[in-house]
Design an enzyme around this catalytic site. Structure first.
Site, PDB file in Angstrom:
ATOM      1  N   SER A 193       0.848  -1.191   0.000  1.00 14.75           N
ATOM      2  CA  SER A 193       0.000   0.000   0.000  1.00 14.75           C
ATOM      3  C   SER A 193       0.881   1.237   0.000  1.00 14.75           C
ATOM      4  CB  SER A 193      -0.902   0.023   1.238  1.00 14.75           C
ATOM      5  OG  SER A 193      -1.599   1.257   1.332  1.00 14.75           O
TER       6      SER A 193
ATOM      7  N   TYR B  52      -1.743  -0.453  10.427  1.00 16.20           N
ATOM      8  CA  TYR B  52      -1.842  -0.678   8.988  1.00 16.20           C
ATOM      9  C   TYR B  52      -0.586  -0.196   8.263  1.00 16.20           C
ATOM     10  CZ  TYR B  52      -3.745  -0.750   4.256  1.00 16.20           C
ATOM     11  OH  TYR B  52      -3.947  -1.008   2.924  1.00 16.20           O
TER      12      TYR B  52
END
Length: 258
Positions: A139, A152
């Site tokens: 990501s 995350y």
């Protein structure tokens, strides 16, 4: 014989879009998720040829579960040409809240250990064959830490570095390791975000570009490319300026927030 792809997190979002893109390209699909009923319903709605897909129930945060799914795929369908470790979770956290430490454990179990466990059954078989692609979904959030996204961002930074390590290990084997870093993709996960999402992409558009990246032999790609420029710019900012830019930015929803 048709090429074979193994995809985790295939019940929705990016995973489902990737499954459809590869199916259109003629691949046989080995689809993995906890919610296999959703995959079956989607496959029927798309009129997929039953001979060209197989569904496996597994939880990637449970090593034996996802390794078992991979072993079942090897036994029933053979060695995949492409394995995409897509399954992941994204939940906000506050280090001052005890329960959020459990969120961090769950995030790393899914996004990191689960990714390695997804690849595990196939590494030796691909090495022996001398070909294949192991694709990790990172990501843009793994490039720099964002307030409220500690678990995350850290997990996706770990994905990027793990895949880089694995790529070096397999360099002379003929097995490719590809790191794909999505920006903001319109999925059930991102629809809960409380902040602006520049260059938001539809999953199908992401899947098209991801397919091309893997086919072209890319080792690392940010999709869309505009988010790659944004991420690089943020990486270059001095800490004081970076912190100022993000001051007041809404945090990601935590597990106990509506």
């Amino acid at each position: 014989m048709a090429a074979l792809i193994f995809i985790t997190g295939a019940s929705s979002g990016i995973g489902q879009a990737l499954a459809w893109r590869y199916y259109q390209a003629g691949y046989t699909l080995a689809l993995v998720a906890r919610r296999t009923e959703e995959i079956q319903a989607w496959a029927q709605s798309q009129a997929l040829d039953a001979a060209r897909y197989r569904v496996y129930r597994a939880d990637v945060s449970d090593i034996d579960s996802i390794v078992g799914a991979g072993q079942a795929c090897l036994a029933e369908l053979g060695v995949p040409d492409v394995v995409i470790a897509n399954a992941g979770i994204s939940v906000g956290m506050d280090t001052g809240v005890r329960g959020d430490l459990d969120v961090m454990v769950r995030t790393f179990s899914t996004n990191n250990v689960g990714l390695a466990a997804t690849f595990h059954p196939f590494v030796r078989a691909m090495e022996q064959r001398g070909s294949g692609a192991l694709v990790g979904i990172g990501s843009v959030a793994g490039i720099r830490g964002l307030p409220g996204h500690g678990a995350y961002c850290a997990s996706k930074a770990a994905v990027i570095n793990y895949c880089e390590s694995l790529r070096g290990e397999l360099r002379s084997s003929g097995v490719k390791v590809v790191t794909l870093c999505p920006g903001y993709i319109d999925t059930p996960l991102t629809r809960q975000n409380r902040y602006g999402m520049p260059f938001l992409m539809q999953p199908e558009a992401f899947a098209d570009r991801a397919f091309d990246a893997v086919a072209q032999g890319a080792t690392y790609r940010v999709i869309p490319w505009q988010m790659g420029l944004v991420a690089k710019a943020l990486r270059m900012l001095p800490n004081a300026l970076f912190d100022k830019v993000l001051a007041g930015r809404p945090r990601k929803r935590r597990q106990d927030e509506a």
